[in-house]
Scaffold this motif. Structure first.
Motif, PDB file in Angstrom:
ATOM      1  N   ALA A  10      -3.892  13.381  -7.213  1.00  0.00           N
ATOM      2  CA  ALA A  10      -4.851  12.643  -6.401  1.00  0.00           C
ATOM      3  C   ALA A  10      -4.304  11.249  -6.111  1.00  0.00           C
ATOM      4  N   PRO A  11      -4.665  10.678  -4.974  1.00  0.00           N
ATOM      5  CA  PRO A  11      -4.197   9.320  -4.676  1.00  0.00           C
ATOM      6  C   PRO A  11      -4.785   8.319  -5.652  1.00  0.00           C
ATOM      7  N   PRO A  12      -4.161   7.147  -5.785  1.00  0.00           N
ATOM      8  CA  PRO A  12      -4.739   6.130  -6.665  1.00  0.00           C
ATOM      9  C   PRO A  12      -6.044   5.608  -6.093  1.00  0.00           C
ATOM     10  N   ASP A  13      -6.858   5.022  -6.944  1.00  0.00           N
ATOM     11  CA  ASP A  13      -8.028   4.316  -6.428  1.00  0.00           C
ATOM     12  C   ASP A  13      -7.602   2.910  -6.035  1.00  0.00           C
ATOM     13  N   VAL A  14      -8.525   2.127  -5.550  1.00  0.00           N
ATOM     14  CA  VAL A  14      -8.190   0.787  -5.062  1.00  0.00           C
ATOM     15  C   VAL A  14      -7.615  -0.073  -6.175  1.00  0.00           C
ATOM     16  N   THR A  15      -8.224  -0.009  -7.349  1.00  0.00           N
ATOM     17  CA  THR A  15      -7.727  -0.801  -8.474  1.00  0.00           C
ATOM     18  C   THR A  15      -6.311  -0.389  -8.843  1.00  0.00           C
ATOM     19  N   GLY A  16      -6.074   0.913  -8.851  1.00  0.00           N
ATOM     20  CA  GLY A  16      -4.738   1.404  -9.164  1.00  0.00           C
ATOM     21  C   GLY A  16      -3.713   0.986  -8.136  1.00  0.00           C
ATOM     22  N   LEU A  17      -4.104   1.006  -6.869  1.00  0.00           N
ATOM     23  CA  LEU A  17      -3.170   0.601  -5.824  1.00  0.00           C
ATOM     24  C   LEU A  17      -2.849  -0.886  -5.918  1.00  0.00           C
ATOM     25  N   LEU A  18      -3.834  -1.708  -6.277  1.00  0.00           N
ATOM     26  CA  LEU A  18      -3.561  -3.136  -6.463  1.00  0.00           C
ATOM     27  C   LEU A  18      -2.572  -3.352  -7.604  1.00  0.00           C
ATOM     28  N   ARG A  19      -2.683  -2.553  -8.648  1.00  0.00           N
ATOM     29  CA  ARG A  19      -1.756  -2.672  -9.771  1.00  0.00           C
ATOM     30  C   ARG A  19      -0.340  -2.266  -9.337  1.00  0.00           C
ATOM     31  N   ILE A  20      -0.240  -1.180  -8.568  1.00  0.00           N
ATOM     32  CA  ILE A  20       1.057  -0.744  -8.038  1.00  0.00           C
ATOM     33  C   ILE A  20       1.641  -1.823  -7.141  1.00  0.00           C
ATOM     34  N   TRP A  21       0.829  -2.380  -6.278  1.00  0.00           N
ATOM     35  CA  TRP A  21       1.236  -3.448  -5.361  1.00  0.00           C
ATOM     36  C   TRP A  21       1.812  -4.613  -6.157  1.00  0.00           C
ATOM     37  N   ALA A  22       1.118  -4.991  -7.216  1.00  0.00           N
ATOM     38  CA  ALA A  22       1.586  -6.113  -8.037  1.00  0.00           C
ATOM     39  C   ALA A  22       2.918  -5.785  -8.700  1.00  0.00           C
ATOM     40  N   GLU A  23       3.071  -4.546  -9.198  1.00  0.00           N
ATOM     41  CA  GLU A  23       4.322  -4.164  -9.860  1.00  0.00           C
ATOM     42  C   GLU A  23       5.487  -4.154  -8.885  1.00  0.00           C
ATOM     43  N   LEU A  24       5.257  -3.677  -7.676  1.00  0.00           N
ATOM     44  CA  LEU A  24       6.335  -3.620  -6.703  1.00  0.00           C
ATOM     45  C   LEU A  24       6.824  -5.008  -6.340  1.00  0.00           C
ATOM     46  N   GLY A  25       5.913  -5.958  -6.258  1.00  0.00           N
ATOM     47  CA  GLY A  25       6.282  -7.321  -5.893  1.00  0.00           C
ATOM     48  C   GLY A  25       6.605  -8.213  -7.068  1.00  0.00           C
ATOM     49  N   GLY A  26       6.662  -7.641  -8.268  1.00  0.00           N
ATOM     50  CA  GLY A  26       6.952  -8.447  -9.438  1.00  0.00           C
ATOM     51  C   GLY A  26       5.723  -9.131  -9.999  1.00  0.00           C
ATOM     52  N   GLY A  27       4.533  -8.694  -9.544  1.00  0.00           N
ATOM     53  CA  GLY A  27       3.288  -9.275 -10.036  1.00  0.00           C
ATOM     54  C   GLY A  27       2.707 -10.260  -9.047  1.00  0.00           C
TER      55      GLY A  27
ATOM     56  N   ILE B  74       2.588  -4.092   0.183  1.00  0.00           N
ATOM     57  CA  ILE B  74       1.661  -2.985   0.414  1.00  0.00           C
ATOM     58  C   ILE B  74       2.042  -2.215   1.672  1.00  0.00           C
ATOM     59  N   LEU B  75       2.614  -2.911   2.659  1.00  0.00           N
ATOM     60  CA  LEU B  75       3.063  -2.226   3.871  1.00  0.00           C
ATOM     61  C   LEU B  75       4.287  -1.363   3.589  1.00  0.00           C
ATOM     62  N   ARG B  76       5.119  -1.781   2.639  1.00  0.00           N
ATOM     63  CA  ARG B  76       6.256  -0.943   2.240  1.00  0.00           C
ATOM     64  C   ARG B  76       5.766   0.337   1.569  1.00  0.00           C
ATOM     65  N   ILE B  77       4.767   0.208   0.705  1.00  0.00           N
ATOM     66  CA  ILE B  77       4.179   1.395   0.085  1.00  0.00           C
ATOM     67  C   ILE B  77       3.618   2.319   1.158  1.00  0.00           C
ATOM     68  N   ALA B  78       2.900   1.737   2.121  1.00  0.00           N
ATOM     69  CA  ALA B  78       2.317   2.533   3.199  1.00  0.00           C
ATOM     70  C   ALA B  78       3.391   3.217   4.025  1.00  0.00           C
ATOM     71  N   SER B  79       4.518   2.545   4.226  1.00  0.00           N
ATOM     72  CA  SER B  79       5.586   3.143   5.027  1.00  0.00           C
ATOM     73  C   SER B  79       6.221   4.318   4.302  1.00  0.00           C
ATOM     74  N   VAL B  80       6.321   4.253   2.956  1.00  0.00           N
ATOM     75  CA  VAL B  80       6.816   5.394   2.191  1.00  0.00           C
ATOM     76  C   VAL B  80       5.859   6.575   2.356  1.00  0.00           C
ATOM     77  N   TRP B  81       4.558   6.308   2.284  1.00  0.00           N
ATOM     78  CA  TRP B  81       3.577   7.376   2.513  1.00  0.00           C
ATOM     79  C   TRP B  81       3.755   7.991   3.904  1.00  0.00           C
ATOM     80  N   GLN B  82       3.908   7.119   4.902  1.00  0.00           N
ATOM     81  CA  GLN B  82       4.046   7.595   6.279  1.00  0.00           C
ATOM     82  C   GLN B  82       5.276   8.476   6.449  1.00  0.00           C
ATOM     83  N   MET B  83       6.406   8.022   5.932  1.00  0.00           N
ATOM     84  CA  MET B  83       7.647   8.777   6.117  1.00  0.00           C
ATOM     85  C   MET B  83       7.617  10.099   5.354  1.00  0.00           C
ATOM     86  N   LYS B  84       7.035  10.077   4.173  1.00  0.00           N
ATOM     87  CA  LYS B  84       6.937  11.304   3.396  1.00  0.00           C
ATOM     88  C   LYS B  84       6.073  12.332   4.127  1.00  0.00           C
TER      89      LYS B  84
END
Length: 457
Positions: A184-201, A237-247
């Motif tokens: 299942a996709p992440p929820d909003v809180t989970g996506l914010l955590r992923i976003w923070a990890e990708l950008g170094g917090g 977050i746009l990089r994450i979205a672009s990975v989703w789009q390309m996949k």
């Protein structure tokens, strides 16, 4: 155009035609005349090699990749006097897909720095425009306006805006389970955590920055910022979205556009060889998965595949369901050969973050001790999972000095491309997939004089 894009010499006066077939983002074929010409030639060819490129390949780059790989493979045939094993004359046909991945270079294509350039007036601004256009390309007007209004001209957004962006992107780009692994996709809180990890917090606003962030703010040195004052880089977050789009797009191109061609090829007597790089691996997997042809493809070579490492498994850990491409194992005569490499930065550092779904909960392998790459990692980053008894892992084979165990019982052969062989790293990075090691792997898959007592472990 209806004719071949190029004719490639094979030596001794023989040649092979190379056709390029374009597909739209909806998966529909845009080169019907060229596809018709390919189908007309099927009666006179012995082998069809179908190539699918991956991330960040525009037309010229895709053409160069196909020509380079074909030239290396052909040159190695002459170097080692490799003969076609079929009963008749060897007459190959080369077909390359050109599908709309992306026209801009992601930061990890340039180097290991994930955050990318920071100059808002230079490369960062251009990149953000490209990413924004890609993320909104298939959204409705209301979502498009909301997303553009939230990020336009900004290199940082606060937590409230970040939450709004996460909500929009989840609703529009990842609202359903992942087709590879059923997560299942992440929820909003989970996506914010992923976003923070990708950008170094997330970082505090400049006026609130404590000393540990490089300056003293109004709160005083060492005082942690409030959640409301944290800032997120919208490019992440746009990089994450672009990975989703390309996949997703790779899957649509494969299942909708490429699958009918594969069915035509498999109705002929020609042997079909599938080669996919990065998201192009998902193109060929999706195409063969959707194919209704009774005959199997002869071989499949996946080069640094940007698909989930559980996608071929009979049961995905935590779901009880088969991987999205498990059926492909029964649609290929030879074992599927796939490479993975610790030197592939996007597939070892980014993919599992972008594709991470909802947490499976305590007691599951997705814990801090194991890391979420176990569940969401890329096949090209960490190798296959869930294929006990059906997969074997081996080092890359030096051309002319050994063979892969394609005559054995394993249905998947995973090649460790990150370990040095003869002082050379076979897969030195995500794009380092056209070299003597990968050409030799394709030779092992396509010829018929191989033994089972080879390098598998």
């Amino acid at each position: 155009m209806a004719g071949p894009f190029q004719t490639i010499p094979l030596g001794d006066g023989a040649s092979a035609d190379l056709y390029l077939l374009r597909y739209g983002k909806d998966g529909l074929l845009r080169s019907p005349a060229a596809e018709g010409a390919v189908e007309e030639q099927l009666a006179g060819v012995s082998d069809v090699f179908f190539f699918a490129h991956g991330w960040n390949n525009v037309f010229a780059q895709a053409l160069d990749r196909y020509r380079n790989f074909a030239a290396g493979y052909i040159g190695q045939s002459a170097e080692f006097d490799i003969r076609h094993p079929g009963p008749g004359p060897y007459q190959p046909l080369l077909v390359g897909a050109v599908w709309p991945s992306t026209s801009f270079v992601m930061p990890w294509e340039q180097g290991p720095v994930i955050a990318g350039p920071t100059d808002p007036d230079g490369a960062a601004s251009t990149e953000q425009e490209e990413l924004l256009a890609l993320a909104t390309s298939e959204m409705d007007a209301a979502a498009d306006r909301a997303l553009v209004d939230a990020v336009d001209g900004r290199t940082a957004v606060d937590t409230a805006t970040a939450t709004e962006l996460a909500t929009i992107l989840l609703r529009n780009l990842r609202a359903t389970p992942d087709p590879d692994d059923g997560s299942a996709p992440p929820d909003v809180t989970g996506l914010l955590r992923i976003w923070a990890e990708l950008g170094g917090g997330p970082r505090p606003e400049p006026s609130e920055a404590p000393a540990r962030f490089g300056r003293v703010g109004s709160r005083g040195a060492g005082t942690p910022p409030d959640a409301a004052s944290l800032m997120y880089d919208p490019r992440d977050i746009l990089r994450i979205a672009s990975v989703w789009q390309m996949k997703a797009r790779a899957g649509v191109v494969g299942a909708t556009g490429v699958a009918p061609l594969l069915e035509s090829i498999l109705r002929s007597d020609a042997r079909l060889h599938l080669i996919g790089h990065s998201f192009g691996a998902r193109v060929v997997l999706s195409a063969l998965n959707a194919s209704a042809a009774e005959r199997s493809a002869h071989s499949m070579l996946l080069l640094q595949p940007a698909v989930n490492r559980w996608c071929l498994a009979p049961t995905v850990d935590g779901t009880g369901q088969p991987g999205g491409y498990h059926s492909v194992l029964g649609k290929v005569e030879r074992p599927i050969l796939t490479t993975f490499s610790s030197h592939d930065k996007p597939l070892t550092s980014v993919f599992h973050l972008a594709m991470r779904g909802r947490n499976l909960g305590e007691g599951q392998p997705e814990t801090a001790a194991v890391g979420d790459w176990y569940r969401y990692g890329a096949l090209g980053g960490y190798g296959p999972a869930g294929l006990d008894g059906q997969a074997t892992t081996c080092e890359a084979v030096t051309p002319g000095q050994g063979h892969y165990p394609v005559g054995g019982t394993a249905r998947v052969i995973a090649v460790k491309g990150g370990s040095k062989v003869d002082g050379e790293v076979p897969i030195p990075g995500h794009g380092g997939i056209s070299n003597r090691f990968t050409w030799w792997a394709l030779h092992d898959l396509t010829r018929g004089d191989l033994r089972a007592d080879t390098t598998g472990s």
